[in-house]
Design a protein around this motif. Structure first.
Motif, PDB file in Angstrom:
ATOM      1  N   SER A 102       0.824  -1.213   0.000  1.00 37.65           N
ATOM      2  CA  SER A 102       0.000   0.000   0.000  1.00 37.65           C
ATOM      3  C   SER A 102       0.855   1.258   0.000  1.00 37.65           C
ATOM      4  CB  SER A 102      -0.940  -0.003   1.209  1.00 37.65           C
ATOM      5  OG  SER A 102      -1.836  -1.086   1.120  1.00 37.65           O
ATOM      6  N   ASN A 103       1.964   1.247   0.728  1.00 38.79           N
ATOM      7  CA  ASN A 103       2.860   2.404   0.738  1.00 38.79           C
ATOM      8  C   ASN A 103       3.503   2.618  -0.630  1.00 38.79           C
ATOM      9  OD1 ASN A 103       3.307   4.052   3.246  1.00 38.79           O
ATOM     10  ND2 ASN A 103       3.272   1.987   4.105  1.00 38.79           N
ATOM     11  N   MET A 104       3.861   1.538  -1.310  1.00 37.74           N
ATOM     12  CA  MET A 104       4.436   1.667  -2.654  1.00 37.74           C
ATOM     13  C   MET A 104       3.425   2.316  -3.596  1.00 37.74           C
ATOM     14  SD  MET A 104       6.523  -1.987  -2.841  1.00 37.74           S
ATOM     15  CE  MET A 104       6.026  -2.266  -4.496  1.00 37.74           C
ATOM     16  N   ILE A 105       2.190   1.849  -3.565  1.00 35.11           N
ATOM     17  CA  ILE A 105       1.148   2.409  -4.426  1.00 35.11           C
ATOM     18  C   ILE A 105       0.863   3.854  -4.037  1.00 35.11           C
ATOM     19  CG2 ILE A 105      -1.315   2.291  -4.986  1.00 35.11           C
ATOM     20  CD1 ILE A 105      -1.035  -0.738  -4.998  1.00 35.11           C
ATOM     21  N   LEU A 106       0.787   4.125  -2.743  1.00 38.34           N
ATOM     22  CA  LEU A 106       0.508   5.482  -2.284  1.00 38.34           C
ATOM     23  C   LEU A 106       1.597   6.456  -2.720  1.00 38.34           C
ATOM     24  CD1 LEU A 106      -1.358   7.360  -0.748  1.00 38.34           C
ATOM     25  CD2 LEU A 106      -0.143   6.739   1.339  1.00 38.34           C
ATOM     26  N   ASN A 107       2.840   6.043  -2.636  1.00 41.68           N
ATOM     27  CA  ASN A 107       3.937   6.907  -3.095  1.00 41.68           C
ATOM     28  C   ASN A 107       3.833   7.188  -4.587  1.00 41.68           C
ATOM     29  OD1 ASN A 107       5.171   7.326  -0.594  1.00 41.68           O
ATOM     30  ND2 ASN A 107       6.287   5.404  -0.736  1.00 41.68           N
ATOM     31  N   ASP A 108       3.475   6.173  -5.383  1.00 39.79           N
ATOM     32  CA  ASP A 108       3.244   6.391  -6.818  1.00 39.79           C
ATOM     33  C   ASP A 108       2.099   7.379  -7.027  1.00 39.79           C
ATOM     34  OD1 ASP A 108       5.229   4.672  -7.666  1.00 39.79           O
ATOM     35  OD2 ASP A 108       3.864   3.018  -8.167  1.00 39.79           O
ATOM     36  N   TYR A 109       1.031   7.191  -6.278  1.00 43.69           N
ATOM     37  CA  TYR A 109      -0.143   8.071  -6.389  1.00 43.69           C
ATOM     38  C   TYR A 109       0.232   9.517  -6.050  1.00 43.69           C
ATOM     39  CZ  TYR A 109      -4.607  10.247  -5.347  1.00 43.69           C
ATOM     40  OH  TYR A 109      -5.673  11.102  -5.327  1.00 43.69           O
ATOM     41  N   ILE A 110       0.936   9.713  -4.960  1.00 40.82           N
ATOM     42  CA  ILE A 110       1.317  11.058  -4.528  1.00 40.82           C
ATOM     43  C   ILE A 110       2.166  11.744  -5.586  1.00 40.82           C
ATOM     44  CG2 ILE A 110       2.715  12.337  -2.841  1.00 40.82           C
ATOM     45  CD1 ILE A 110       1.672  10.308  -0.718  1.00 40.82           C
ATOM     46  N   LYS A 165     -10.310  17.589   0.151  1.00 38.91           N
ATOM     47  CA  LYS A 165     -11.129  16.588  -0.506  1.00 38.91           C
ATOM     48  C   LYS A 165     -10.765  15.184  -0.026  1.00 38.91           C
ATOM     49  CE  LYS A 165     -12.751  15.653  -5.176  1.00 38.91           C
ATOM     50  NZ  LYS A 165     -13.047  14.309  -5.144  1.00 38.91           N
ATOM     51  N   ASP A 166     -11.793  14.396   0.190  1.00 36.12           N
ATOM     52  CA  ASP A 166     -11.614  12.994   0.548  1.00 36.12           C
ATOM     53  C   ASP A 166     -10.982  12.288  -0.645  1.00 36.12           C
ATOM     54  OD1 ASP A 166     -11.893  10.278   0.998  1.00 36.12           O
ATOM     55  OD2 ASP A 166     -13.972  10.386   1.625  1.00 36.12           O
ATOM     56  N   LYS A 167      -9.774  11.785  -0.479  1.00 38.73           N
ATOM     57  CA  LYS A 167      -9.030  11.192  -1.589  1.00 38.73           C
ATOM     58  C   LYS A 167      -9.170   9.671  -1.685  1.00 38.73           C
ATOM     59  CE  LYS A 167      -6.658  13.856  -3.817  1.00 38.73           C
ATOM     60  NZ  LYS A 167      -7.082  14.433  -5.062  1.00 38.73           N
ATOM     61  N   THR A 168      -9.878   9.048  -0.761  1.00 43.40           N
ATOM     62  CA  THR A 168      -9.971   7.590  -0.764  1.00 43.40           C
ATOM     63  C   THR A 168     -10.469   7.033  -2.098  1.00 43.40           C
ATOM     64  OG1 THR A 168     -10.333   7.596   1.612  1.00 43.40           O
ATOM     65  CG2 THR A 168     -10.869   5.580   0.450  1.00 43.40           C
ATOM     66  N   PRO A 169     -11.586   7.516  -2.659  1.00 42.22           N
ATOM     67  CA  PRO A 169     -12.027   6.947  -3.947  1.00 42.22           C
ATOM     68  C   PRO A 169     -10.990   7.128  -5.051  1.00 42.22           C
ATOM     69  CG  PRO A 169     -13.797   8.194  -2.927  1.00 42.22           C
ATOM     70  CD  PRO A 169     -12.553   8.480  -2.117  1.00 42.22           C
ATOM     71  N   SER A 170     -10.333   8.269  -5.080  1.00 42.08           N
ATOM     72  CA  SER A 170      -9.313   8.537  -6.094  1.00 42.08           C
ATOM     73  C   SER A 170      -8.119   7.587  -5.933  1.00 42.08           C
ATOM     74  CB  SER A 170      -8.863   9.997  -5.983  1.00 42.08           C
ATOM     75  OG  SER A 170      -7.820  10.260  -6.875  1.00 42.08           O
ATOM     76  N   ILE A 171      -7.709   7.349  -4.702  1.00 40.14           N
ATOM     77  CA  ILE A 171      -6.596   6.424  -4.440  1.00 40.14           C
ATOM     78  C   ILE A 171      -6.994   5.009  -4.864  1.00 40.14           C
ATOM     79  CG2 ILE A 171      -5.186   5.358  -2.632  1.00 40.14           C
ATOM     80  CD1 ILE A 171      -5.415   8.103  -1.127  1.00 40.14           C
ATOM     81  N   ARG A 172      -8.224   4.594  -4.559  1.00 40.38           N
ATOM     82  CA  ARG A 172      -8.697   3.259  -4.947  1.00 40.38           C
ATOM     83  C   ARG A 172      -8.732   3.116  -6.475  1.00 40.38           C
ATOM     84  NH1 ARG A 172      -6.886   1.727  -0.997  1.00 40.38           N
ATOM     85  NH2 ARG A 172      -7.900   2.124   0.952  1.00 40.38           N
ATOM     86  N   THR A 214      -6.543   0.410  -8.616  1.00 42.51           N
ATOM     87  CA  THR A 214      -7.159  -0.540  -9.543  1.00 42.51           C
ATOM     88  C   THR A 214      -6.532  -0.434 -10.927  1.00 42.51           C
ATOM     89  OG1 THR A 214      -9.227  -0.420  -8.322  1.00 42.51           O
ATOM     90  CG2 THR A 214      -9.349  -1.272 -10.567  1.00 42.51           C
ATOM     91  N   LYS A 215      -6.372   0.803 -11.408  1.00 44.35           N
ATOM     92  CA  LYS A 215      -5.762   1.017 -12.727  1.00 44.35           C
ATOM     93  C   LYS A 215      -4.315   0.522 -12.736  1.00 44.35           C
ATOM     94  CE  LYS A 215      -4.735   4.644 -16.111  1.00 44.35           C
ATOM     95  NZ  LYS A 215      -3.545   3.980 -16.532  1.00 44.35           N
ATOM     96  N   LEU A 216      -3.586   0.827 -11.685  1.00 48.53           N
ATOM     97  CA  LEU A 216      -2.180   0.412 -11.589  1.00 48.53           C
ATOM     98  C   LEU A 216      -2.070  -1.115 -11.638  1.00 48.53           C
ATOM     99  CD1 LEU A 216       0.714   1.586 -11.060  1.00 48.53           C
ATOM    100  CD2 LEU A 216       0.310   1.034  -8.665  1.00 48.53           C
TER     101      LEU A 216
END
Length: 175
Positions: free
Chosen positions: A140-148, A157-164, A168-170
């Motif tokens: 999750s940290n690897m994906i979150l760092n890519d997202y950031i 803004k609530d970013k949970t849906p955007s992160i999900r 999924t796309k990744l």
């Protein structure tokens, strides 16, 4: 998650991790069970303490995660009786009802079940779950760092849906 599914008409893992474990809920339940069991005989005092513990945990978690990552996983600014958009009456009510259900009904059932299982099996299952939990933290940290790195930061803004959606796309693109 059930409450959010009902209010938003979609099921979204509201947690920081991508797997099924949501540490803030676990921390809340463990805190309540470890600290408040002696108050089980006084439902009024127990309820007040549950609200306090859940409010403190949710507020601090929101604050720390926002400072660490520059993102918000939830934002209650549009809800009545909110404090800085980090906690609100609606979610505290749901957390409190669920915590009371856990204290009075689920915990006694699970305690009886665990008491019947050999300690060796409990330890083995705990180790397996810990391995999954640590793997989920790393993943999750690897994906979150890519997202950031790929997004502009917004604090309100609530970013949970955007992160999900990003996750999924990744996963689809890489695997």
């Amino acid at each position: 998650m059930i409450h959010m599914g009902i209010t938003t008409n979609e099921v979204v893992n509201r947690g920081f991790l991508n797997g099924p474990i949501i540490p803030i809920y676990g921390a809340g339940v463990l805190s309540i069970l470890l600290l408040l069991k002696p108050l089980k005989h006084n439902i009024v005092l127990l309820t007040i303490c549950i609200v306090l513990i859940c409010s403190i945990i949710e507020y601090l978690t929101s604050y720390v995660m926002e400072k660490m990552f520059g993102l918000r996983w939830w934002d209650y600014e549009n809800k009545p009786l909110n404090l800085h958009g980090r906690i609100c009456f609606e979610t505290m009510s749901m957390f409190t009802v669920m915590a009371l259900f856990i204290v009075y009904y689920l915990d006694p059932v699970f305690q009886k079940m665990i008491d019947k299982v050999d300690t060796t099996y409990v330890v083995i299952i705990s180790i397996i779950l810990l391995i999954f939990f640590i793997s989920d933290i790393i993943f999750s940290n690897m994906i979150l760092n890519d997202y950031i790195r790929s997004q502009t930061k917004t604090k309100k803004k609530d970013k949970t849906p955007s992160i999900r959606d990003y996750t999924t796309k990744l996963l689809r693109d890489r695997f």
